[in-house]
Scaffold this active site. Structure first.
Site, PDB file in Angstrom:
ATOM      1  N   ASP A 255      99.053 -51.626  67.287  1.00  0.00           N
ATOM      2  CA  ASP A 255      99.024 -52.194  68.639  1.00  0.00           C
ATOM      3  C   ASP A 255     100.324 -51.769  69.330  1.00  0.00           C
ATOM      4  O   ASP A 255     101.077 -50.923  68.810  1.00  0.00           O
ATOM      5  CB  ASP A 255      98.811 -53.723  68.600  1.00  0.00           C
ATOM      6  CG  ASP A 255     100.004 -54.481  68.037  1.00  0.00           C
ATOM      7  OD1 ASP A 255     100.990 -53.832  67.597  1.00  0.00           O
ATOM      8  OD2 ASP A 255      99.964 -55.723  68.029  1.00  0.00           O
TER       9      ASP A 255
ATOM     10  N   CYS B 288     101.462 -53.520  63.280  1.00  0.00           N
ATOM     11  CA  CYS B 288     101.609 -54.410  64.437  1.00  0.00           C
ATOM     12  C   CYS B 288     103.026 -54.975  64.371  1.00  0.00           C
ATOM     13  O   CYS B 288     103.871 -54.423  63.665  1.00  0.00           O
ATOM     14  CB  CYS B 288     100.525 -55.491  64.471  1.00  0.00           C
ATOM     15  SG  CYS B 288     100.495 -56.619  63.076  1.00  0.00           S
TER      16      CYS B 288
ATOM     17  N   THR C 153     104.323 -57.813  63.104  1.00  0.00           N
ATOM     18  CA  THR C 153     104.679 -58.325  61.773  1.00  0.00           C
ATOM     19  C   THR C 153     103.882 -57.675  60.648  1.00  0.00           C
ATOM     20  O   THR C 153     104.246 -57.819  59.477  1.00  0.00           O
ATOM     21  CB  THR C 153     104.382 -59.837  61.699  1.00  0.00           C
ATOM     22  OG1 THR C 153     102.982 -60.019  61.982  1.00  0.00           O
ATOM     23  CG2 THR C 153     105.219 -60.629  62.699  1.00  0.00           C
ATOM     24  N   GLY C 154     102.779 -57.048  60.994  1.00  0.00           N
ATOM     25  CA  GLY C 154     101.849 -56.529  59.984  1.00  0.00           C
ATOM     26  C   GLY C 154     100.849 -57.593  59.544  1.00  0.00           C
ATOM     27  O   GLY C 154      99.851 -57.290  58.894  1.00  0.00           O
TER      28      GLY C 154
ATOM     29  N   HIS D  35      98.077 -51.584  40.975  1.00  0.00           N
ATOM     30  CA  HIS D  35      97.294 -52.718  40.472  1.00  0.00           C
ATOM     31  C   HIS D  35      96.116 -53.099  41.362  1.00  0.00           C
ATOM     32  O   HIS D  35      95.116 -53.600  40.859  1.00  0.00           O
ATOM     33  CB  HIS D  35      98.206 -53.954  40.319  1.00  0.00           C
ATOM     34  CG  HIS D  35      99.149 -53.834  39.166  1.00  0.00           C
ATOM     35  ND1 HIS D  35      99.936 -54.880  38.720  1.00  0.00           N
ATOM     36  CD2 HIS D  35      99.445 -52.781  38.347  1.00  0.00           C
ATOM     37  CE1 HIS D  35     100.666 -54.486  37.685  1.00  0.00           C
ATOM     38  NE2 HIS D  35     100.395 -53.208  37.449  1.00  0.00           N
TER      39      HIS D  35
ATOM     40  N   HIS E 167      93.079 -53.411  35.460  1.00  0.00           N
ATOM     41  CA  HIS E 167      93.031 -53.702  36.899  1.00  0.00           C
ATOM     42  C   HIS E 167      91.690 -53.336  37.525  1.00  0.00           C
ATOM     43  O   HIS E 167      91.340 -53.854  38.578  1.00  0.00           O
ATOM     44  CB  HIS E 167      94.180 -52.991  37.615  1.00  0.00           C
ATOM     45  CG  HIS E 167      95.505 -53.402  37.073  1.00  0.00           C
ATOM     46  ND1 HIS E 167      96.017 -54.668  37.260  1.00  0.00           N
ATOM     47  CD2 HIS E 167      96.392 -52.734  36.289  1.00  0.00           C
ATOM     48  CE1 HIS E 167      97.174 -54.760  36.622  1.00  0.00           C
ATOM     49  NE2 HIS E 167      97.425 -53.612  36.031  1.00  0.00           N
TER      50      HIS E 167
HETATM   51  C1  RB5 Z   1     101.957 -58.850  69.380  1.00  0.00           C
HETATM   52  O1  RB5 Z   1     102.820 -59.530  70.211  1.00  0.00           O
HETATM   53  C2  RB5 Z   1     102.005 -59.429  67.982  1.00  0.00           C
HETATM   54  O2  RB5 Z   1     101.474 -60.721  67.978  1.00  0.00           O
HETATM   55  C3  RB5 Z   1     101.246 -58.533  67.013  1.00  0.00           C
HETATM   56  O3  RB5 Z   1     101.783 -57.271  67.056  1.00  0.00           O
HETATM   57  C4  RB5 Z   1     101.264 -58.917  65.552  1.00  0.00           C
HETATM   58  O4  RB5 Z   1     102.553 -59.166  65.111  1.00  0.00           O
HETATM   59  C5  RB5 Z   1     100.286 -59.916  65.136  1.00  0.00           C
HETATM   60  O5  RB5 Z   1     100.184 -60.259  63.944  1.00  0.00           O
END
Ligand code: RB5
Length: 153
Positions: free
Chosen positions: A10, A68, A70-71, A101, A136
């Site tokens: 994103d 994104c 935080t991922g 694994h 695994h």
């Molecule tokens: C976008 O602001 C943020 O919420 C998105 O990139 C992500 O971190 C969501 O998990």
């Protein structure tokens, strides 16, 4: 080595996506497909997670990389898809074991959490490490059985 790497992000992962695509192209003999987003304009991470996961489901021996802020959002969405085992990694040890694994086929990264060099290190480890199989294998098969049971509900 994998046949194709599908990469998506994103807006919050857009810059790191560019860096990771360039890194893979310069260091690995693998086809890289950029599934967007293509600008820093605000967008919704589930759309790009879906784009990448559908491709990974379609092409055997392919993997995905989703970025994104935080991922976390990407990993939540990706793990809704059958046969997708997405791993959110913030260091190369996690990436190594996600492959060894869990036979993980989608790597999720937090563009606002980790630095560029750490991200490259994680990607390198993820792409270079093979599934260990053995004990695994049956655990991964159990995940697939659970997916089938959940689908049937
Ligand atoms: C976008 O602001 C943020 O919420 C998105 O990139 C992500 O971190 C969501 O998990």
């Amino acid at each position: 080595m994998f046949s194709k790497v599908f990469v998506g992000s994103d807006h919050a992962g857009f810059n790191l996506k560019k860096i990771i695509i360039e890194y893979i192209i310069n260091n690995f003999d693998v086809e890289v497909v950029d599934k967007g987003t293509y600008s820093e304009s605000s967008c919704d991470y589930p759309d790009y997670a879906m784009e990448v996961c559908r491709e990974v489901q379609k092409y055997p021996n392919s993997v995905g990389i989703l970025i994104c802020g935080t991922g976390i959002g990407m990993s939540i969405v990706a793990n809704k898809f059958e046969n997708i085992r997405a791993a959110l990694c913030s260091n190369s040890t996690a990436a190594k074991f996600a492959r060894l694994h869990n036979d993980s086929n989608v790597l999720c990264l937090g563009g606002r959490i980790i630095g560029q060099e750490t991200a490259k290190d994680i990607v390198k480890t993820f792409l270079e490490t093979s599934f260990e199989g053995g004990r695994h294998q049956k655990r991964v098969e159990k995940i697939q059985e659970i997916e089938k049971k959940v689908k049937a509900c």
